[in-house]
Write a protein that holds these residues in place. Sequence first.
Motif, short mmCIF file in Angstrom:
data_model
loop_
_atom_site.label_atom_id
_atom_site.label_comp_id
_atom_site.label_asym_id
_atom_site.label_seq_id
_atom_site.Cartn_x
_atom_site.Cartn_y
_atom_site.Cartn_z
N GLU A 1 3.03 4.85 -4.58
CA GLU A 1 3.38 4.17 -5.83
C GLU A 1 3.97 2.78 -5.60
OE1 GLU A 1 5.73 6.48 -8.45
OE2 GLU A 1 4.26 8.10 -8.63
N ASP A 2 4.56 2.55 -4.41
CA ASP A 2 5.11 1.23 -4.11
C ASP A 2 4.05 0.27 -3.55
OD1 ASP A 2 4.69 2.28 -1.62
OD2 ASP A 2 6.78 2.17 -0.96
N GLY A 3 2.79 0.74 -3.48
CA GLY A 3 1.70 -0.11 -3.01
C GLY A 3 1.40 0.01 -1.53
N LYS A 4 2.18 0.79 -0.79
CA LYS A 4 1.95 0.94 0.65
C LYS A 4 0.77 1.86 0.92
CE LYS A 4 4.20 2.37 4.96
NZ LYS A 4 5.43 2.94 5.57
N ILE A 5 -0.12 1.43 1.81
CA ILE A 5 -1.28 2.24 2.19
C ILE A 5 -0.92 3.09 3.40
CG2 ILE A 5 -3.67 2.17 3.00
CD1 ILE A 5 -4.05 -0.40 1.47
N VAL A 6 -1.18 4.39 3.31
CA VAL A 6 -0.82 5.33 4.38
C VAL A 6 -2.04 6.16 4.75
CG1 VAL A 6 1.59 5.46 3.66
CG2 VAL A 6 -0.07 7.09 2.73
N GLU A 7 -2.02 6.70 5.96
CA GLU A 7 -3.07 7.63 6.36
C GLU A 7 -2.89 8.95 5.63
OE1 GLU A 7 -4.32 8.06 10.45
OE2 GLU A 7 -3.10 6.33 11.02
N GLY A 8 -4.01 9.58 5.29
CA GLY A 8 -3.95 10.86 4.61
C GLY A 8 -3.95 10.70 3.10
#
Length: 709
Positions: free
Chosen positions: A435-442
């Motif tokens: 929701e904060d815009g950070k792209i994560v694996e999974g």
Amino acid sequence: MASAVSLRVSPCFGTNSAYKPRVRVRAERLGGSDLSVSSDGVSVNETGSVRVEKEKKGSSPDGGNGGLKSRIEKIVVKEMVSEELEVLWDDGYGIKTVKDYLDAAKYMIKPDGGPPRWFCPAECGRPIKGSPALLFLPGLDGVGMGLILHHKALGKVFEVQCLHIPVHDRTPFEGLVKLVEETIRLENASRPNSPIYLVGDSFGGCLALAVAARNPNIDLVVILANPATSFGRSQLQPLFPILEAFPDGLHVTIPYLLSFVMGEPLKMAAVGIDSKLPTTQKIEQLSGNLSALLPLLSGLADIIPKETLIWKLKLLKSASAYANSRLHAVKAEVLVLASDKDNMLPSREEAQRLKNLLPNCIIRCFEDNGHTLFLEDSMNLLTVIKGTCKYRRSRRHDFTSDFLPPSMSEYRYAFDVVSGLIRFASCSAMFSTMEDGKIVEGLAGVPDEGPVLLVGYHMLMGLELSCLTEAFLREKKIMVRGVAHPEWFWGKLQNSSYQFSFSDWMKVMGALPVTATNLFKALSAKSHVLLYPGGAREALHHKGEQYKLFWPNKPEFVRMAARFGATIVPFGTVGEDDIVELVLDYHDLMNIPVVNDIIKDASRDGIKIRDETKGEVGNQELFIPGLLPKIPGRFYYLFGKPIKLKGREDLLVDREDANEMYLQVKSEVEQCIAYLLKKREEDPYRSIIDRTIYRALYAPLDQVPSFKA
């Protein structure tokens, strides 16, 4: 040796008898010779006599040897476990084998002087709320344990009752028809809006068709496994007269001969062997299972002694004639399961004959199985029922309320065998946006709670579907309900396939036809729904059009999502150009004289998705493009930042706001695609060679790293 058999014993219901509720009865043998059965004031001993302690047993006439005597007159509806199944539930498939069938049969074949009766095996357990009734009608053995591989799975979603015909019983075919007929009439009187399933194995198939023909006004779903309606054309007909003259001393050899005629020993022995085991371990387990199975086949001489075998063959002849003479009266839904290697009956040809004669009949063929289909590997009955859309709890099948989530065994088979090659070749890399815009694996950025609408790009031929569905099941235990072209359900893709094919597995894994009604129901059930606005136009795009969106100019899915306060998750996928090369697109194929006529005919007879939609999206013609495989690269998925529509009722009335949201979602999908196309160049494991080396040294398929987000 201790053994336990659960019996739900039903009465021989007279035509004027009042409805009696059902009782759960458990039978247990603990080393002794007597089998005692007790539950809530009802007990049954080894001789078949019944003692009712709290209520008196109803009377019924004695039919003589093999006559239809009374069963237990008190029956109570079983307590239900829950209203629905969990995702990846345990269906128990592979735990039981044909060895368990033979072990169970030897305890049930002892003479008790009793007539045919119903029972419910212990493995069936308790079904979910609203489960319909399923009556199993056995083959020549008459034991009633022919579904032992499937008891646990069927018992979760059906009220299962199995017919047991004692070894020395001589009830004529008409008497058996009357018994089953009275039972379904009683069940129908109790629950008139619920279907009744008749599963007939071989001889039981004749029995099921006869009952269906005599009761055209009862809602029946008839499932036939190698039905013996083809008995008159059996390749073994010349051998049957020889059996009558066969010396008694040599009768013990008949079971060994019949075992190779009736079933495929290798398929029987393969039940429960993990498909992912190394080949040497598979062969070792298969050899051990065969060694343990063959000595038990001598028990078939007790299940079907000589005089019983002769009687059963005569019974089979009359049953076949009776059922065939009444096929014109069958109005029920019929699903015929046929084995290509049936050495007893011409089952493949018979399935096609029945399909041509019965108005509401479909067939599925199994090329490596023998006559004893239910006791062999690769045939999970519940999976077939689900994949052919035959499971329902009311008058009509509903893709939402009647959906049963995949079990663990279905998950393993679907993604290890059916789509195992594409999963191995593509080795998908999943990313999501918090929701904060950070792209994560999974998939951590995708909400766990529905309703959620996943809206994205449809790669060539839908190559991304199986990997996406598997990732959600494995990582989040979430069943994604994908909306698919109606042709997969009602068109030629469905009707022309006689094998249990990819289209059937799509339904097992949650696919539903793309209609406004189905989207409405799925979102109202708070599901995770997968939607491709570009549909077949994107999946069957032309040369040079990869990663280009073809969306209609109607923001209807935005308004539908707003109505239920759903969360829209835009996503992009790339990788089709790393797996295959498009060499023949629609324009190329239409320039080929014979092929263009086939495409035109298919389009003319096919099901239109949105007749009211103008433009190329709504009028896309279906075809199979020419593809050339490439040394596999990798699939990449990026799920964008969730767009919450809870409280956005304004989108329902303000079309401009709805269209603005629609364009925002489309833009997000395009940005996801652009991001992945750029970042995949940084992936050190984009090549299958590098991935294979990494997997061999460090991690399984789903843990191979990718680029840094």
